[in-house]
Design a protein around this motif. Structure first.
Motif, PDB file in Angstrom:
ATOM      1  N   LEU A  65       0.833  -1.196   0.000  1.00 43.14           N
ATOM      2  CA  LEU A  65       0.000   0.000   0.000  1.00 43.14           C
ATOM      3  C   LEU A  65       0.874   1.254   0.000  1.00 43.14           C
ATOM      4  CD1 LEU A  65      -2.800   1.302   0.165  1.00 43.14           C
ATOM      5  CD2 LEU A  65      -2.687   1.039   2.656  1.00 43.14           C
ATOM      6  N   LYS A  66       1.984   1.196   0.723  1.00 39.91           N
ATOM      7  CA  LYS A  66       2.893   2.342   0.763  1.00 39.91           C
ATOM      8  C   LYS A  66       3.457   2.643  -0.623  1.00 39.91           C
ATOM      9  CE  LYS A  66       7.108   4.006   3.052  1.00 39.91           C
ATOM     10  NZ  LYS A  66       8.200   3.667   4.028  1.00 39.91           N
ATOM     11  N   GLU A  67       3.834   1.582  -1.346  1.00 37.89           N
ATOM     12  CA  GLU A  67       4.352   1.768  -2.705  1.00 37.89           C
ATOM     13  C   GLU A  67       3.269   2.283  -3.637  1.00 37.89           C
ATOM     14  OE1 GLU A  67       7.725  -1.527  -3.551  1.00 37.89           O
ATOM     15  OE2 GLU A  67       5.836  -2.336  -2.748  1.00 37.89           O
ATOM     16  N   LEU A  68       2.042   1.824  -3.409  1.00 37.84           N
ATOM     17  CA  LEU A  68       0.918   2.303  -4.217  1.00 37.84           C
ATOM     18  C   LEU A  68       0.718   3.808  -4.023  1.00 37.84           C
ATOM     19  CD1 LEU A  68      -1.958  -0.338  -4.076  1.00 37.84           C
ATOM     20  CD2 LEU A  68      -1.163   0.916  -6.078  1.00 37.84           C
ATOM     21  N   LYS A  69       0.786   4.243  -2.803  1.00 39.32           N
ATOM     22  CA  LYS A  69       0.636   5.668  -2.511  1.00 39.32           C
ATOM     23  C   LYS A  69       1.690   6.497  -3.226  1.00 39.32           C
ATOM     24  CE  LYS A  69      -1.555   5.230   2.041  1.00 39.32           C
ATOM     25  NZ  LYS A  69      -1.413   5.445   3.512  1.00 39.32           N
ATOM     26  N   GLU A  70       2.925   6.002  -3.237  1.00 40.70           N
ATOM     27  CA  GLU A  70       4.000   6.717  -3.929  1.00 40.70           C
ATOM     28  C   GLU A  70       3.778   6.725  -5.444  1.00 40.70           C
ATOM     29  OE1 GLU A  70       6.685   8.527  -2.837  1.00 40.70           O
ATOM     30  OE2 GLU A  70       5.556   8.375  -0.966  1.00 40.70           O
ATOM     31  N   LEU A  71       3.245   5.600  -5.954  1.00 40.78           N
ATOM     32  CA  LEU A  71       2.997   5.502  -7.395  1.00 40.78           C
ATOM     33  C   LEU A  71       2.020   6.567  -7.865  1.00 40.78           C
ATOM     34  CD1 LEU A  71       2.862   4.110 -10.213  1.00 40.78           C
ATOM     35  CD2 LEU A  71       1.157   2.546  -9.236  1.00 40.78           C
ATOM     36  N   VAL A  72       0.901   6.736  -7.156  1.00 45.47           N
ATOM     37  CA  VAL A  72      -0.156   7.624  -7.639  1.00 45.47           C
ATOM     38  C   VAL A  72      -0.016   9.067  -7.137  1.00 45.47           C
ATOM     39  CG1 VAL A  72      -1.744   5.687  -7.820  1.00 45.47           C
ATOM     40  CG2 VAL A  72      -1.728   7.055  -5.720  1.00 45.47           C
ATOM     41  N   LYS A  73       0.976   9.313  -6.272  1.00 44.96           N
ATOM     42  CA  LYS A  73       1.121  10.642  -5.666  1.00 44.96           C
ATOM     43  C   LYS A  73       1.191  11.774  -6.681  1.00 44.96           C
ATOM     44  CE  LYS A  73       3.842  12.948  -2.061  1.00 44.96           C
ATOM     45  NZ  LYS A  73       5.007  12.792  -1.138  1.00 44.96           N
ATOM     46  N   PRO A  74       1.936  11.623  -7.809  1.00 51.01           N
ATOM     47  CA  PRO A  74       2.006  12.738  -8.767  1.00 51.01           C
ATOM     48  C   PRO A  74       0.717  12.946  -9.558  1.00 51.01           C
ATOM     49  CG  PRO A  74       3.830  11.173  -9.068  1.00 51.01           C
ATOM     50  CD  PRO A  74       2.815  10.510  -8.202  1.00 51.01           C
ATOM     51  N   TYR A  75      -0.154  11.941  -9.557  1.00 56.39           N
ATOM     52  CA  TYR A  75      -1.324  11.977 -10.434  1.00 56.39           C
ATOM     53  C   TYR A  75      -2.546  12.500  -9.680  1.00 56.39           C
ATOM     54  CZ  TYR A  75       1.749   9.151 -13.299  1.00 56.39           C
ATOM     55  OH  TYR A  75       2.834   8.698 -14.033  1.00 56.39           O
ATOM     56  N   THR A  76      -2.546  13.783  -9.456  1.00 55.83           N
ATOM     57  CA  THR A  76      -3.651  14.432  -8.759  1.00 55.83           C
ATOM     58  C   THR A  76      -4.806  14.665  -9.731  1.00 55.83           C
ATOM     59  OG1 THR A  76      -2.828  16.638  -9.303  1.00 55.83           O
ATOM     60  CG2 THR A  76      -2.014  15.616  -7.246  1.00 55.83           C
ATOM     61  N   VAL A  77      -5.975  14.962  -9.179  1.00 53.05           N
ATOM     62  CA  VAL A  77      -7.118  15.260 -10.045  1.00 53.05           C
ATOM     63  C   VAL A  77      -6.860  16.533 -10.840  1.00 53.05           C
ATOM     64  CG1 VAL A  77      -8.846  14.008  -8.717  1.00 53.05           C
ATOM     65  CG2 VAL A  77      -8.302  16.362  -8.092  1.00 53.05           C
ATOM     66  N   GLU A  78      -6.070  17.449 -10.272  1.00 49.84           N
ATOM     67  CA  GLU A  78      -5.731  18.675 -11.002  1.00 49.84           C
ATOM     68  C   GLU A  78      -4.845  18.351 -12.203  1.00 49.84           C
ATOM     69  OE1 GLU A  78      -7.141  19.571  -7.080  1.00 49.84           O
ATOM     70  OE2 GLU A  78      -5.421  18.327  -7.672  1.00 49.84           O
ATOM     71  N   PHE A  79      -3.900  17.413 -12.016  1.00 46.44           N
ATOM     72  CA  PHE A  79      -3.051  16.971 -13.135  1.00 46.44           C
ATOM     73  C   PHE A  79      -3.917  16.320 -14.216  1.00 46.44           C
ATOM     74  CE2 PHE A  79      -0.854  13.425 -15.198  1.00 46.44           C
ATOM     75  CZ  PHE A  79       0.231  14.072 -15.773  1.00 46.44           C
ATOM     76  N   ALA A  80      -4.839  15.471 -13.800  1.00 42.13           N
ATOM     77  CA  ALA A  80      -5.713  14.802 -14.770  1.00 42.13           C
ATOM     78  C   ALA A  80      -6.579  15.816 -15.508  1.00 42.13           C
ATOM     79  CB  ALA A  80      -6.581  13.775 -14.057  1.00 42.13           C
ATOM     80  N   GLN A  81      -7.037  16.835 -14.813  1.00 39.46           N
ATOM     81  CA  GLN A  81      -7.835  17.877 -15.473  1.00 39.46           C
ATOM     82  C   GLN A  81      -7.013  18.601 -16.522  1.00 39.46           C
ATOM     83  OE1 GLN A  81     -10.308  20.577 -13.063  1.00 39.46           O
ATOM     84  NE2 GLN A  81      -9.431  22.309 -14.215  1.00 39.46           N
ATOM     85  N   GLU A  82      -5.773  18.892 -16.194  1.00 37.87           N
ATOM     86  CA  GLU A  82      -4.881  19.585 -17.141  1.00 37.87           C
ATOM     87  C   GLU A  82      -4.660  18.741 -18.393  1.00 37.87           C
ATOM     88  OE1 GLU A  82      -0.258  21.222 -17.371  1.00 37.87           O
ATOM     89  OE2 GLU A  82      -1.059  20.445 -15.477  1.00 37.87           O
ATOM     90  N   GLN A  83      -4.499  17.422 -18.237  1.00 34.76           N
ATOM     91  CA  GLN A  83      -4.222  16.540 -19.368  1.00 34.76           C
ATOM     92  C   GLN A  83      -5.479  16.214 -20.188  1.00 34.76           C
ATOM     93  OE1 GLN A  83      -1.045  15.570 -20.194  1.00 34.76           O
ATOM     94  NE2 GLN A  83      -0.471  16.947 -18.526  1.00 34.76           N
ATOM     95  N   SER A  84      -6.610  16.064 -19.505  1.00 30.52           N
ATOM     96  CA  SER A  84      -7.818  15.556 -20.160  1.00 30.52           C
ATOM     97  C   SER A  84      -8.868  16.603 -20.470  1.00 30.52           C
ATOM     98  CB  SER A  84      -8.465  14.487 -19.266  1.00 30.52           C
ATOM     99  OG  SER A  84      -8.992  15.075 -18.078  1.00 30.52           O
ATOM    100  N   GLY A  85      -8.851  17.704 -19.698  1.00 28.28           N
ATOM    101  CA  GLY A  85      -9.903  18.702 -19.838  1.00 28.28           C
ATOM    102  C   GLY A  85     -11.144  18.382 -19.024  1.00 28.28           C
ATOM    103  N   ILE A  86     -11.142  17.244 -18.310  1.00 27.20           N
ATOM    104  CA  ILE A  86     -12.284  16.858 -17.477  1.00 27.20           C
ATOM    105  C   ILE A  86     -12.142  17.520 -16.109  1.00 27.20           C
ATOM    106  CG2 ILE A  86     -13.597  14.950 -16.511  1.00 27.20           C
ATOM    107  CD1 ILE A  86     -13.517  15.014 -19.590  1.00 27.20           C
ATOM    108  N   ASN A  87     -13.212  18.072 -15.614  1.00 25.83           N
ATOM    109  CA  ASN A  87     -13.202  18.796 -14.351  1.00 25.83           C
ATOM    110  C   ASN A  87     -12.686  17.925 -13.208  1.00 25.83           C
ATOM    111  OD1 ASN A  87     -14.707  19.707 -11.694  1.00 25.83           O
ATOM    112  ND2 ASN A  87     -14.648  21.488 -13.047  1.00 25.83           N
TER     113      ASN A  87
END
Length: 854
Positions: free
Chosen positions: A307-329
């Protein structure tokens, strides 16, 4: 032939009875022209009567079989009288389709007595591609093929014998033939279809197909680019169960750049920027972890990272990052992630072509698949189920002895080393590279056998590169094409073999089991093939016998029917019938097994554990001098685990790490998101060209079938209303599209033009403003009047059956010459060859283009 559907059909007997002109058969040795430029009389005259099924209901025979107008292979019952097909019904015994059929199944009947069907073997005369042919006998065809193949064997160049199949459901005999002649060069179309999808499942759960959602019990469908209400592989079975789930309150959320039928029927539809699906999925994973909505037990017991490694894996991928890449709110992404997790385990995040047909498609799809692991829905009731299919190989259906040995070498044509996942577990050839490799003389070909494939029409850059290579007799010395119609592929061959339709032949079939219980079905002849038409499997058996030793020793049976009987020989008797006779009577065999829930938790039996040993908690056996993992020790029990190297759900893929290392590249094995360079650097005056499938068409196979092409025969380019306004484009205007090569990967370039095309515009709000979309399967130049949308009397009548369908001389109402819309457009001339890393999947949805109003 009398059909259930339609208006004016005329069978062979009615044609002669009604006094129409009788056509003499093509004489042996007579030269004819099949050039598509000499098509069609201008006189339009129809004088047929509608034939109703009611007049023929007495004495109908019902023959169980299987549709093959797409890859879903629904069980059907063929209604036959006097060797004529009257129509089809669903086979209620088929556990997947459960007695239901779509339009493609009904429309497929048209292929059987299509008046422009090839019914004689034809040998080329003159220059390849000129369209001049003479009729020969099937015996002459066998002798010609055998002599060409035998020379390669004698010259110790078996690799110069190539088999190239499209939807080849007879791999048992085509593979046997190629093994017998000693050639490993078996090519297919997988990289144009589902390589990234399969590779994503393989590198996470070890399964080699797509998921089999337990849809009836699913409460939340999180869909990334699957159009399962129209054209998803296995979609018909999924659609039927989804409708039931929907009536019970299930929710469907779809991410797709285009408002497909599935998107339109969704509770919520989002149109992300192309290739951004992975960013959205990883951001959702971030939310699920931060909101503590994950399944702690599944992660601890079955995932190969903590679980600790999972947290580190997804840490850079915030919803704000996804919004910037996809245009989805960002708030929508967060809300949907929470909804999805709270529905667990009755939820499934799944994909298909929309997310995987990108340069970054492998990691897009891996990111989506791990959402199921995070919430613990993998293999659960109502969740992301998988497996359960009946294996069609030697273990289930033993091959007749002796079995030819597999070639001990490979070539870069069928096993491209730059794309290791193309062949790691299946023959998933990087098909889009084949013609470039032949063109650059990286592989010599003496005998090229093509079967149910039309690459000049369906390949990226097919109208250019495939045609150029197929025409060149120095690159392909001899090309034999088995086809039902005079296709683009047949036009560039040296020998045309008149193929049997799927209503006229045998095949053992199976699909991912949506009831999660293994089953298989039998395709069997409902009618006899007409004239000289013959199942290509039977042709290969006869050619093998003509070749003689050492090839013929592996073909001691005389027909494909006999071969199928031998493969069924170990099935137990049912109702006092042999396995073969039982299948001919019912068409379906369902295994007596429980539903395939949590297959990773099933204990191994004594037979499976024989001679096994344990290392680091993984159970191995020695197989062919290599150790093979078969299970894992869990809580003191020896269970199957996942079919991955670690026998766990691999969020970190050891296969990706190892295969990347062999290529001299570094990959940590985790799913990650990286926008393809071309899309990341797209300019303001550029758009992204994508493609899609209609529900009634499958590549080039269905276009000559009149009822399906009557439904969809035109494919204007979809363009967003805002974008159209910017370019002053109105609905129906002609626009010019110019496309460019990708900026990374194969043949990377900064500004090289691939091609241009002119096409009608369809202006709609149902597509992303930076995307245009064209459907495939249309715009054909061959395969007869229906495919070309051209009314008229049949040309060169003696090359085809003697009967005519006079619907085609007046009722092709979309004929452009008479005010119709025409037969559509082929987008493949402007789509560049663009294989994705590792798996080689064609990046259909990443093409950068510019448009202008003509």
């Amino acid at each position: 032939m009398k059909y259930i559907l339609g208006r004016n059909n005329m069978n062979r007997r009615d044609f002669l009875k009604n006094g129409a002109i009788t056509i003499a058969a093509l004489k042996l040795g007579e030269v004819i022209s099949l050039s598509p430029t000499k098509l069609n009389a201008s006189e339009i005259k129809t004088f047929q009567e509608f034939k109703t099924l009611a007049k023929n209901i007495k004495g109908i025979e019902r023959i169980p079989s299987v549709c093959l107008n797409c890859s879903t292979i629904c069980g059907m019952t063929v209604l036959v009288k006097d060797n004529e097909i009257l129509g089809v019904e669903g086979n209620p015994l088929d556990p997947n389709s459960q007695g239901k059929l779509c339009a493609k199944a009904h429309g497929g009947v048209n292929a059987v007595e299509y008046p422009e069907r090839i019914v004689y073997p034809l040998k080329r005369v003159g220059k390849r591609g000129d369209g001049l042919w003479k009729r020969i006998t099937m015996q002459e065809a066998y002798e010609l093929m055998a002599s060409k193949i035998k020379k390669c064997i004698e010259d110790k160049k078996p690799e110069e014998i190539v088999f190239h199949g499209g939807r080849n459901k007879m791999g048992d005999i085509t593979g046997r033939f190629m093994d017998a002649v000693g050639s490993p060069v078996i090519l297919n179309h997988r990289a144009l279809c589902s390589s990234n999808k399969r590779a994503a499942n393989y590198t996470t759960i070890g399964d080699t197909s797509w998921e089999t959602i337990d849809a009836i019990r699913c409460k939340y469908f999180l869909n990334f680019g699957s159009n399962f209400l129209e054209s998803h592989q296995g979609g018909f079975a999924l659609m039927k169960r989804f409708i039931e789930a929907k009536s019970n309150g299930a929710k469907l959320v779809t991410f797709d750049t285009r408002l497909s039928n599935t998107a339109g029927k969704s509770d919520e539809w989002f149109a992300p920027y192309p290739s951004s699906e992975g960013a959205i999925a990883l951001a959702m994973a971030n939310v699920i972890i931060n909101e503590k909505l994950y399944n702690k037990n599944f992660i601890k017991e079955w995932c190969n990272i903590s679980l600790k490694e999972l947290k580190e894996l997804v840490k850079p991928y915030t919803v704000e990052f996804a919004q910037e890449q996809s245009g989805i709110n960002a708030e929508d992404i967060k809300r949907l992630a929470i909804e999805f997790a709270k529905a667990a385990p009755n939820c499934a995040a799944f994909t298909n072509r929309g997310s995987q047909a990108h340069y970054n498609g492998l990691h897009n799809d891996r990111a989506v698949v791990i959402l199921n692991a995070l919430v613990g829905s993998v293999g659960k009731e109502g969740g992301y189920a998988y497996g359960g299919s009946k294996n069609k190989g030697h273990k289930s259906f033993p091959m007749p002895e002796p079995i030819p040995p597999k070639p001990l070498f490979s070539t870069d044509l069928e096993d491209p080393k730059l794309y290791p996942f193309a062949n790691k577990w299946q023959k998933m050839r990087v098909s889009e590279l084949v013609y470039d490799k032949i063109k650059t003389k990286k592989h010599n070909i003496q005998v090229y056998m093509s079967y149910t494939i039309s690459s000049p029409q369906t390949w990226p850059e097919g109208p250019q590169t495939a045609v150029e290579v197929l025409k060149d007799e120095k690159l392909i010395a001899f090309h034999v094409c088995s086809d039902v119609v005079y296709s683009e592929m047949a036009h560039y061959s040296d020998l045309i073999l008149p193929d049997a339709t799927y209503f006229e032949r045998y095949t053992i079939e199976g699909r991912n089991a949506y009831e999660l219980i293994p089953y298989f079905v039998l395709r069997q002849p409902a009618v006899k093939p007409p004239y000289d038409c013959e199942n290509f499997a039977d042709t290969l058996i006869k050619v093998a016998k003509k070749i003689g030793q050492p090839v013929s020793q592996y073909f001691k049976f005389d027909s494909y029917e006999e071969f199928i009987k031998l493969r069924f020989s170990k099935l137990p008797q049912k109702e006092g019938l042999s396995g073969f006779d039982y299948m001919k009577k019912y068409g379906v065999w369902i295994e007596d097994k429980p539903k395939n829930y949590e297959p990773y938790n099933i204990e191994l039996n004594e037979a499976q554990l024989k001679n096994s040993f344990i290392e680091n908690n993984i159970i191995y056996i020695n197989k062919k001098n290599k150790k093979e993992a078969i299970g894992i020790v869990k809580d003191g029990k020896k269970v199957r685990g996942f079919k991955t190297p670690s026998r766990k759900f691999e969020i970190c893929s050891n296969d990706i790490i190892n295969e990347a290392k062999k290529l001299g590249e570094k990959d940590d094995g985790f799913p990650h998101f990286k926008m393809p360079k071309s899309l990341k650097e797209k300019k303001e005056d550029e758009l992204i060209l994508t493609t899609f499938k209609w529900n009634v068409h499958t590549q080039a196979r269905t276009t000559p079938q009149k009822y399906l092409t009557e439904i969809v025969h035109d494919n204007p380019v979809w363009i967003n209303t805002q974008t159209a306004k910017k370019y002053k484009i109105k609905n129906g205007d002609i626009i010019k599209i110019t496309t460019y090569r990708p900026k990374e990967g194969y043949k990377a370039s900064q500004n090289e033009i691939v091609g241009t095309m002119k096409i009608k515009a369809f202006v709609t709000q149902g597509i992303h403003p930076e995307v245009i979309a064209i459907s495939n399967s249309l715009g054909m130049n061959y395969a007869g009047r229906i495919a070309k949308g051209r009314n008229g009397l049949k040309e060169n009548l003696k090359a085809y059956p003697e009967y005519e369908d006079l619907d085609l001389n007046g009722n092709i109402w979309w004929d452009k010459r008479f005010g119709g819309s025409g037969n559509g457009f082929n987008p493949n001339m402007v789509i560049p060859v663009n294989p994705a890393p590792l798996a080689g999947m064609q990046s259909w949805n990443d093409t950068i283009c510019k448009i202008e109003k003509v």
